[in-house]
Design an enzyme around this catalytic site. Sequence first.
Site, mmCIF file in Angstrom:
data_model
loop_
_atom_site.group_PDB
_atom_site.id
_atom_site.type_symbol
_atom_site.label_atom_id
_atom_site.label_comp_id
_atom_site.label_asym_id
_atom_site.label_seq_id
_atom_site.Cartn_x
_atom_site.Cartn_y
_atom_site.Cartn_z
ATOM 1 N N LYS A 1 0.824 -1.218 0.000
ATOM 2 C CA LYS A 1 0.000 0.000 0.000
ATOM 3 C C LYS A 1 0.857 1.266 0.000
ATOM 4 C CE LYS A 1 -1.022 -0.450 4.957
ATOM 5 N NZ LYS A 1 -0.025 -1.526 5.177
ATOM 6 N N ARG B 1 -5.565 2.238 12.246
ATOM 7 C CA ARG B 1 -5.328 0.801 12.337
ATOM 8 C C ARG B 1 -6.184 0.153 13.415
ATOM 9 N NH1 ARG B 1 0.501 0.816 10.248
ATOM 10 N NH2 ARG B 1 1.150 -1.345 10.219
ATOM 11 N N ARG C 1 11.931 -8.228 1.722
ATOM 12 C CA ARG C 1 12.123 -6.776 1.571
ATOM 13 C C ARG C 1 13.483 -6.349 2.118
ATOM 14 N NH1 ARG C 1 7.457 -2.907 3.490
ATOM 15 N NH2 ARG C 1 7.772 -3.900 5.520
ATOM 16 N N ARG D 1 14.613 -4.693 7.676
ATOM 17 C CA ARG D 1 13.999 -4.022 8.825
ATOM 18 C C ARG D 1 13.804 -5.014 9.967
ATOM 19 N NH1 ARG D 1 8.832 -0.864 6.362
ATOM 20 N NH2 ARG D 1 7.891 -1.763 8.229
ATOM 21 N N ARG E 1 3.015 -9.130 13.529
ATOM 22 C CA ARG E 1 2.311 -8.061 12.792
ATOM 23 C C ARG E 1 1.055 -8.605 12.131
ATOM 24 N NH1 ARG E 1 6.823 -5.850 8.974
ATOM 25 N NH2 ARG E 1 5.478 -4.084 8.504
HETATM 26 P P1 AMP Z 1 4.181 -0.068 8.871
HETATM 27 O O1 AMP Z 1 5.435 0.361 8.193
HETATM 28 O O2 AMP Z 1 2.963 0.700 8.411
HETATM 29 O O3 AMP Z 1 3.956 -1.551 8.859
HETATM 30 O O4 AMP Z 1 4.345 0.370 10.411
HETATM 31 C C1 AMP Z 1 5.432 -0.084 11.175
HETATM 32 C C2 AMP Z 1 5.062 -0.073 12.633
HETATM 33 O O5 AMP Z 1 4.767 1.272 13.077
HETATM 34 C C3 AMP Z 1 3.832 -0.882 13.007
HETATM 35 O O6 AMP Z 1 4.098 -2.270 13.143
HETATM 36 C C4 AMP Z 1 3.454 -0.232 14.342
HETATM 37 O O7 AMP Z 1 4.317 -0.645 15.385
HETATM 38 C C5 AMP Z 1 3.751 1.237 14.075
HETATM 39 N N1 AMP Z 1 2.550 1.914 13.551
HETATM 40 C C6 AMP Z 1 2.407 2.492 12.325
HETATM 41 N N2 AMP Z 1 1.188 3.002 12.181
HETATM 42 C C7 AMP Z 1 0.515 2.738 13.323
HETATM 43 C C8 AMP Z 1 -0.806 2.988 13.783
HETATM 44 N N3 AMP Z 1 -1.701 3.620 13.014
HETATM 45 N N4 AMP Z 1 -1.144 2.566 15.028
HETATM 46 C C9 AMP Z 1 -0.263 1.956 15.817
HETATM 47 N N5 AMP Z 1 0.989 1.655 15.452
HETATM 48 C C10 AMP Z 1 1.399 2.046 14.208
#
Ligand code: AMP
Length: 223
Positions: A13, A88, A127, A160, A171
Amino acid sequence: MRIICLGPPGIGKGTQAKQMQQRLGVPHIDTGEIFREHAVKGTPLGLKGKSYTDRGDLVPDQLVTEVVMERLRAVDCVRGFLLDGFPRTIPQCEALDTFLFGIGLSIDIVVEYTAPIELIIQRLSGRRVCRQCGRNFHTVFKPSVAGQNCDCCGGTLFQRQDDMPEAIKQRLVVFEKQTLGVASFYGKRGALVTLSGAGTVEEVFARTTDALNKIGRDKVQVS
Ligand code: AMP
């Protein structure tokens, strides 16, 4: 236009949102990226967030909501924005609603991407990210011609922390428990479009632009 991009981690996304950003000229707000940038800089927000992000857990609602609301108040969001990784949870959806309602606005469309779990795991585990310019690669789907280095700037590629097997598992569990409900939240108000995230970036983007072009005319499920 005010858009939310939804979907499990690794669905792509962020890549789609970057392309939409170029097309629509509105800021792309990626909450995961905001936390990663703060972690690299060692800010209090970054340090607070890191203990959650590294494990694959969600950062507490209040913390992430404050960060997003502050960002949405910025002048470049007046013409619209693309939210990627937020909301989220249902409390985050409600906080966003309250904020937008307070300024007489609402979300125009929520684009949800879906794909088989095997594809998501394959995308996440392969990745690699450039430490210098942040560009994304994939060991199978998009390898760097420079091997372990970025073929654009020469920076080192790394995996990462939250793309390690244990964190990926966590996740996906968190996504199922806390984020799946977000799609129904917007589905009930007819703002949701569900698209397949399988295929090449270009194929998914063609589906996305098609769906964006349709809003206003009909709000059907496009797949
Ligand atoms: P992503 O790159 O979008 O997968 O985000 C990486 C990490 O950031 C997630 O696994 C969460 O720990 C944190 N994170 C990002 N967006 C949110 C959100 N809206 N609510 C809570 N944690 C978030």
